[in-house]
Design a protein around this motif. Structure first.
Motif, PDB file in Angstrom:
ATOM      1  N   TYR A 130      -7.467 -23.629   4.049  1.00  0.00           N
ATOM      2  CA  TYR A 130      -6.493 -22.702   4.628  1.00  0.00           C
ATOM      3  C   TYR A 130      -5.056 -23.202   4.577  1.00  0.00           C
ATOM      4  CZ  TYR A 130     -10.433 -20.084   6.644  1.00  0.00           C
ATOM      5  OH  TYR A 130     -11.574 -19.336   6.824  1.00  0.00           O
ATOM      6  N   LEU A 158      -3.525 -19.483   9.218  1.00  0.00           N
ATOM      7  CA  LEU A 158      -3.412 -18.239   8.447  1.00  0.00           C
ATOM      8  C   LEU A 158      -2.648 -17.145   9.198  1.00  0.00           C
ATOM      9  CD1 LEU A 158      -7.057 -18.097   7.012  1.00  0.00           C
ATOM     10  CD2 LEU A 158      -4.994 -18.914   5.866  1.00  0.00           C
ATOM     11  N   LYS A 165     -12.352 -23.348   6.148  1.00  0.00           N
ATOM     12  CA  LYS A 165     -11.111 -23.711   6.835  1.00  0.00           C
ATOM     13  C   LYS A 165     -10.408 -24.903   6.186  1.00  0.00           C
ATOM     14  CE  LYS A 165     -13.662 -26.433  10.261  1.00  0.00           C
ATOM     15  NZ  LYS A 165     -13.947 -26.580  11.727  1.00  0.00           N
ATOM     16  N   ASP A 189      -7.502 -17.854  12.786  1.00  0.00           N
ATOM     17  CA  ASP A 189      -7.167 -19.229  12.452  1.00  0.00           C
ATOM     18  C   ASP A 189      -5.652 -19.449  12.482  1.00  0.00           C
ATOM     19  OD1 ASP A 189      -6.585 -21.562  10.405  1.00  0.00           O
ATOM     20  OD2 ASP A 189      -8.685 -21.750  11.021  1.00  0.00           O
ATOM     21  N   ILE A 210      -4.915 -13.890   1.437  1.00  0.00           N
ATOM     22  CA  ILE A 210      -6.379 -13.922   1.493  1.00  0.00           C
ATOM     23  C   ILE A 210      -6.927 -12.603   0.946  1.00  0.00           C
ATOM     24  CG2 ILE A 210      -8.406 -13.913   3.002  1.00  0.00           C
ATOM     25  CD1 ILE A 210      -7.341 -16.604   3.068  1.00  0.00           C
ATOM     26  N   THR A 263      -2.135 -21.673   2.363  1.00  0.00           N
ATOM     27  CA  THR A 263      -2.551 -20.381   1.803  1.00  0.00           C
ATOM     28  C   THR A 263      -1.650 -19.272   2.316  1.00  0.00           C
ATOM     29  OG1 THR A 263      -4.862 -21.063   1.576  1.00  0.00           O
ATOM     30  CG2 THR A 263      -4.427 -18.704   1.696  1.00  0.00           C
ATOM     31  N   ILE A 286     -11.292 -15.794  10.280  1.00  0.00           N
ATOM     32  CA  ILE A 286     -10.157 -15.952   9.368  1.00  0.00           C
ATOM     33  C   ILE A 286      -8.870 -15.467  10.025  1.00  0.00           C
ATOM     34  CG2 ILE A 286      -9.139 -15.081   7.220  1.00  0.00           C
ATOM     35  CD1 ILE A 286     -11.990 -15.083   6.049  1.00  0.00           C
TER      36      ILE A 286
END
Length: 207
Positions: free
Chosen positions: A99, A133, A96, A130, A105, A102, A127
């Protein structure tokens, strides 16, 4: 006159430099993370994306400890590449920390390791949930298909509970099969990185 000529040439070169640098910065800034549990095949997959001829039967990478940065070329003309940051599977507790910022992914799952798929699904759920993201594009790569029987794809997706994840998270997840050894799926992953939404996922086969 000669001096002015050199000045004009210098301005042109400078403009071209700024233009090229700006284009490359756009793609480099779009940092892509490559994640997956230990032994999932992240390193070999990235080497295949960097160089189609770099992998053979003698390739045997060591587990990634820390972070690797790979630059993958997306096109020759114009020259465009993207930076992919591979974070070691052993570093899952601190994934994390990478992240923020980003945009994409790549999540790699070893389809030949049945014992690991359920754990991979748990990490994938984290993921997707989160907050940093929420706007990131997600590519789920089912790797090592060259050493898995073909039905393993559907079994892996069932064990990952993909249908449930899609309903609960409400996110689009692209699914691709790949093999670093054979090169299967490499072209499709490059297309996804270019921003092509219609990759050959065969998701109609998912039970």
């Amino acid at each position: 006159m000669i001096l002015f000529g050199f000045c004009d040439i210098g301005k042109i070169i400078f403009r071209e430099y700024i233009s090229t640098t700006f284009i490359l910065k756009i793609y480099t800034w779009k940092m892509c993370l490559c994640l997956g549990l230990p032994g999932s095949g992240k390193t070999l997959l990235l080497k295949r994306l960097q160089n189609q001829e770099a992998i053979d039967i003698t390739s045997n990478p060591t587990p990634t400890v820390g972070v690797n940065l790979a630059k993958v070329r997306l096109s020759e003309e114009p020259f465009v590449e993207i930076s992919i940051k591979e974070v070691g599977g052993a570093m899952a507790p601190i994934w994390k920390n990478y992240y923020v910022g980003t945009r994409e992914i790549i999540y790699v799952v070893d389809t030949s390791n049945l014992c690991q798929i359920a754990a991979a699904g748990t990490m994938l759920y984290g993921i997707l949930a989160d907050q940093y993201l929420k706007s990131a594009r997600i590519l789920l790569v089912l790797t090592k298909m060259d050493v898995s029987y073909r039905q393993m794809r559907n079994e892996a997706l069932l064990m990952l509970q993909m249908n449930r994840l899609k309903k609960e998270i409400g996110r689009e997840i692209t699914v691709l099969e790949a093999s670093a050894m054979s090169g299967e799926g490499a072209a499709e992953i490059i297309e996804w990185l270019r921003g092509k939404k219609k990759a050959k996922t065969n998701e109609n086969k998912v039970a």
